[in-house]
Structures are given as structure tokens and as C-alpha cells.
Motif scaffolding. Structure first.
Motif, PDB file in Angstrom:
ATOM      1  N   ALA A   1      16.394  -3.429 -11.851  1.00  0.00           N
ATOM      2  CA  ALA A   1      16.666  -2.383 -10.968  1.00  0.00           C
ATOM      3  C   ALA A   1      15.488  -1.452 -10.321  1.00  0.00           C
ATOM      4  N   VAL A   2      15.120  -0.681 -11.912  1.00  0.00           N
ATOM      5  CA  VAL A   2      13.724   0.295 -11.976  1.00  0.00           C
ATOM      6  C   VAL A   2      12.795  -0.306 -11.774  1.00  0.00           C
ATOM      7  N   PRO A   3      12.527  -1.544 -11.736  1.00  0.00           N
ATOM      8  CA  PRO A   3      10.950  -2.078 -10.867  1.00  0.00           C
ATOM      9  C   PRO A   3      10.941  -1.911  -9.585  1.00  0.00           C
ATOM     10  N   LYS A   4      12.147  -1.825  -9.349  1.00  0.00           N
ATOM     11  CA  LYS A   4      12.551  -2.341  -8.105  1.00  0.00           C
ATOM     12  C   LYS A   4      11.913  -1.619  -7.355  1.00  0.00           C
ATOM     13  N   ILE A   5      12.754  -0.647  -7.720  1.00  0.00           N
ATOM     14  CA  ILE A   5      12.808   0.918  -6.721  1.00  0.00           C
ATOM     15  C   ILE A   5      11.276   1.113  -7.366  1.00  0.00           C
ATOM     16  N   MET A   6      10.645   1.185  -8.294  1.00  0.00           N
ATOM     17  CA  MET A   6       9.296   1.802  -8.632  1.00  0.00           C
ATOM     18  C   MET A   6       8.006   1.255  -7.703  1.00  0.00           C
ATOM     19  N   ILE A   7       8.939   0.073  -7.222  1.00  0.00           N
ATOM     20  CA  ILE A   7       7.653  -0.647  -6.183  1.00  0.00           C
ATOM     21  C   ILE A   7       7.641  -0.383  -5.029  1.00  0.00           C
ATOM     22  N   CYS A   8       9.027   0.353  -4.293  1.00  0.00           N
ATOM     23  CA  CYS A   8       9.401   0.690  -3.211  1.00  0.00           C
ATOM     24  C   CYS A   8       8.518   1.773  -2.757  1.00  0.00           C
ATOM     25  N   LEU A   9       8.923   2.913  -4.251  1.00  0.00           N
ATOM     26  CA  LEU A   9       8.149   4.118  -3.966  1.00  0.00           C
ATOM     27  C   LEU A   9       6.316   3.415  -3.772  1.00  0.00           C
ATOM     28  N   SER A  10       5.676   2.888  -4.014  1.00  0.00           N
ATOM     29  CA  SER A  10       4.534   2.631  -4.376  1.00  0.00           C
ATOM     30  C   SER A  10       4.053   2.319  -2.878  1.00  0.00           C
ATOM     31  N   ILE A  11       5.115   1.272  -2.255  1.00  0.00           N
ATOM     32  CA  ILE A  11       5.230   0.554  -0.803  1.00  0.00           C
ATOM     33  C   ILE A  11       4.959   2.016   0.273  1.00  0.00           C
ATOM     34  N   ILE A  12       6.213   2.904  -0.017  1.00  0.00           N
ATOM     35  CA  ILE A  12       6.225   4.108   0.466  1.00  0.00           C
ATOM     36  C   ILE A  12       5.368   4.340   0.737  1.00  0.00           C
ATOM     37  N   ASN A  13       4.936   5.486  -0.813  1.00  0.00           N
ATOM     38  CA  ASN A  13       3.204   5.639  -0.465  1.00  0.00           C
ATOM     39  C   ASN A  13       2.297   5.431   0.152  1.00  0.00           C
ATOM     40  N   PHE A  14       1.898   4.147  -0.240  1.00  0.00           N
ATOM     41  CA  PHE A  14       0.807   3.571   0.015  1.00  0.00           C
ATOM     42  C   PHE A  14       0.327   3.716   1.160  1.00  0.00           C
ATOM     43  N   PHE A  15       1.482   3.378   2.202  1.00  0.00           N
ATOM     44  CA  PHE A  15       1.727   3.452   3.879  1.00  0.00           C
ATOM     45  C   PHE A  15       1.401   4.736   4.272  1.00  0.00           C
ATOM     46  N   GLY A  16       1.747   6.001   3.461  1.00  0.00           N
ATOM     47  CA  GLY A  16       1.688   6.817   3.954  1.00  0.00           C
ATOM     48  C   GLY A  16      -0.066   7.726   3.646  1.00  0.00           C
ATOM     49  N   ALA A  17      -0.678   6.879   2.452  1.00  0.00           N
ATOM     50  CA  ALA A  17      -2.060   6.912   2.364  1.00  0.00           C
ATOM     51  C   ALA A  17      -2.152   6.118   3.698  1.00  0.00           C
ATOM     52  N   TYR A  18      -1.743   5.391   3.853  1.00  0.00           N
ATOM     53  CA  TYR A  18      -2.412   4.219   5.226  1.00  0.00           C
ATOM     54  C   TYR A  18      -2.570   5.263   6.919  1.00  0.00           C
ATOM     55  N   TYR A  19      -1.386   5.589   6.715  1.00  0.00           N
ATOM     56  CA  TYR A  19      -1.054   6.149   7.980  1.00  0.00           C
ATOM     57  C   TYR A  19      -1.187   7.820   8.336  1.00  0.00           C
ATOM     58  N   VAL A  20      -2.473   8.521   7.431  1.00  0.00           N
ATOM     59  CA  VAL A  20      -2.719   9.527   7.095  1.00  0.00           C
ATOM     60  C   VAL A  20      -4.221   9.929   7.670  1.00  0.00           C
ATOM     61  N   THR A  21      -4.700   7.835   7.665  1.00  0.00           N
ATOM     62  CA  THR A  21      -5.985   7.755   8.023  1.00  0.00           C
ATOM     63  C   THR A  21      -5.885   7.549   9.784  1.00  0.00           C
ATOM     64  N   LEU A  22      -5.243   7.127   9.959  1.00  0.00           N
ATOM     65  CA  LEU A  22      -4.748   6.830  11.248  1.00  0.00           C
ATOM     66  C   LEU A  22      -4.372   8.165  12.049  1.00  0.00           C
ATOM     67  N   VAL A  23      -3.933   9.584  11.862  1.00  0.00           N
ATOM     68  CA  VAL A  23      -4.002  10.853  12.879  1.00  0.00           C
ATOM     69  C   VAL A  23      -4.584  11.792  12.115  1.00  0.00           C
ATOM     70  N   ASP A  24      -4.657  12.519  13.121  1.00  0.00           N
ATOM     71  CA  ASP A  24      -5.064  14.248  13.189  1.00  0.00           C
ATOM     72  C   ASP A  24      -4.593  15.286  12.362  1.00  0.00           C
ATOM     73  N   TYR A  25      -3.606  14.900  12.689  1.00  0.00           N
ATOM     74  CA  TYR A  25      -2.319  16.603  12.757  1.00  0.00           C
ATOM     75  C   TYR A  25      -1.357  16.322  10.778  1.00  0.00           C
ATOM     76  N   ILE A  26      -3.122  15.295  10.274  1.00  0.00           N
ATOM     77  CA  ILE A  26      -2.017  15.551   8.725  1.00  0.00           C
ATOM     78  C   ILE A  26      -3.731  15.408   8.174  1.00  0.00           C
ATOM     79  N   PRO A  27      -4.333  16.470   7.051  1.00  0.00           N
ATOM     80  CA  PRO A  27      -5.249  16.934   6.575  1.00  0.00           C
ATOM     81  C   PRO A  27      -5.322  15.407   5.525  1.00  0.00           C
TER      82      PRO A  27
END
Length: 144
Positions: free
Chosen positions: A87-113
Motif C-alpha cells: 500500500a505504501v508505494p501506491k500511496i506515494m505514487i498517488c501523492l506524486s501524481i497529485i503534486n505533479f498535476f499541481g505543478a502543471y496547473y500552476v503554469t496555467l493560471v495567474d492567481y498562483i505564483p
């Protein structure tokens, strides 16, 4: 804006501390607080402008909050249960996916530095290390 930066930085510090001390509690606490922080921020934006994207982001980071809810469990050691070790590796991979998406999303909007992208990239990379170490049977996690 400065408070958001400080909270984010403290969350990253908690994650790094948890990695070095091999403390699941601190590692999860950093992701948990960071997730709550984003949930609050995006929920406020949703209430303000009723844009469904904000509600979607709330849902995504609520998954992170649920996955990292800090709890005290017996230490995961080499003799730990098969379920925990898988379970731990699956959870870790999910955390990575969520935060890599967050990094991408930041580049799409102007309200997040744009600097927030780097924090999300770090929070996307950090879980890959324990996931690899557990899958390679090279880590012993001890809660303190």
C-alpha cells in the motif's frame, strides 16, 4: 501571499525531516497540512466565483489529505505486513501524481505564483524515493 509561502515551505520542511528521520508521521503531516491548505484556498475561490475547477481541485487535494491523515501505527519494518508494504508505494505514487498535476496547473493560471510550481515539483519527487526503497526492500521505516 507571504503567509502562503511560509506555510508551504514549512510543509516541505516537515516532509524532508520525515524522510531523513524515516518518520512516516512527519512525512505524512507535511502532505496533510499542505493538502488542507490547498483545500481551504480552493474552496474559498469556489465560493467566491463558483468555478467548478476549484471544486475539482478541492476534491483532488482531499484525496491527498485522506491518504496522509497522520496516525500512529506500529512501525513498518522489514517484518511489516504485506498489505502495508504494497500500500505504501501506491500511496506515494498517488501523492506524486497529485503534486505533479499541481505543478502543471500552476503554469496555467495567474492567481498562483509561478514559484509554487517548484514546491509542487518537490512534493511530487519526494514520495518516489520511499516508494522505490520499499519496492526494492531497502528501507526500514520507524515511527518516533
Amino acid at each position: 501571499m507571504i503567509i502562503k509561502s511560509i506555510v508551504s515551505l514549512l510543509c516541505i520542511v516537515a516532509v524532508v525531516y520525515g524522510m531523513f528521520k524515516k518518520s512516516r508521521l512527519f512525512f505524512n503531516l507535511g502532505y496533510f497540512i499542505f493538502g488542507l491548505f490547498i483545500v481551504y484556498d480552493q474552496l474559498s475561490l469556489f465560493i467566491e466565483n463558483n468555478n467548478i475547477v476549484h471544486l475539482s481541485l478541492v476534491s483532488l487535494w482531499l484525496i491527498q489529505v485522506a491518504l496522509t491523515y497522520p496516525n500512529r501505527l506500529p512501525p513498518l519494518t522489514r517484518d511489516g505486513s504485506i498489505v502495508a508494504k504494497t500500500a505504501v508505494p501506491k500511496i506515494m505514487i498517488c501523492l506524486s501524481i497529485i503534486n505533479f498535476f499541481g505543478a502543471y496547473y500552476v503554469t496555467l493560471v495567474d492567481y498562483i505564483p509561478n514559484e509554487a510550481m517548484y514546491g509542487h515539483i518537490l512534493l511530487g519527487l519526494f514520495p518516489l524515493f520511499p516508494a522505490y526503497m520499499i519496492l526494492a526492500d531497502k528501507i526500514e521505516i520507524v515511527d518516533k
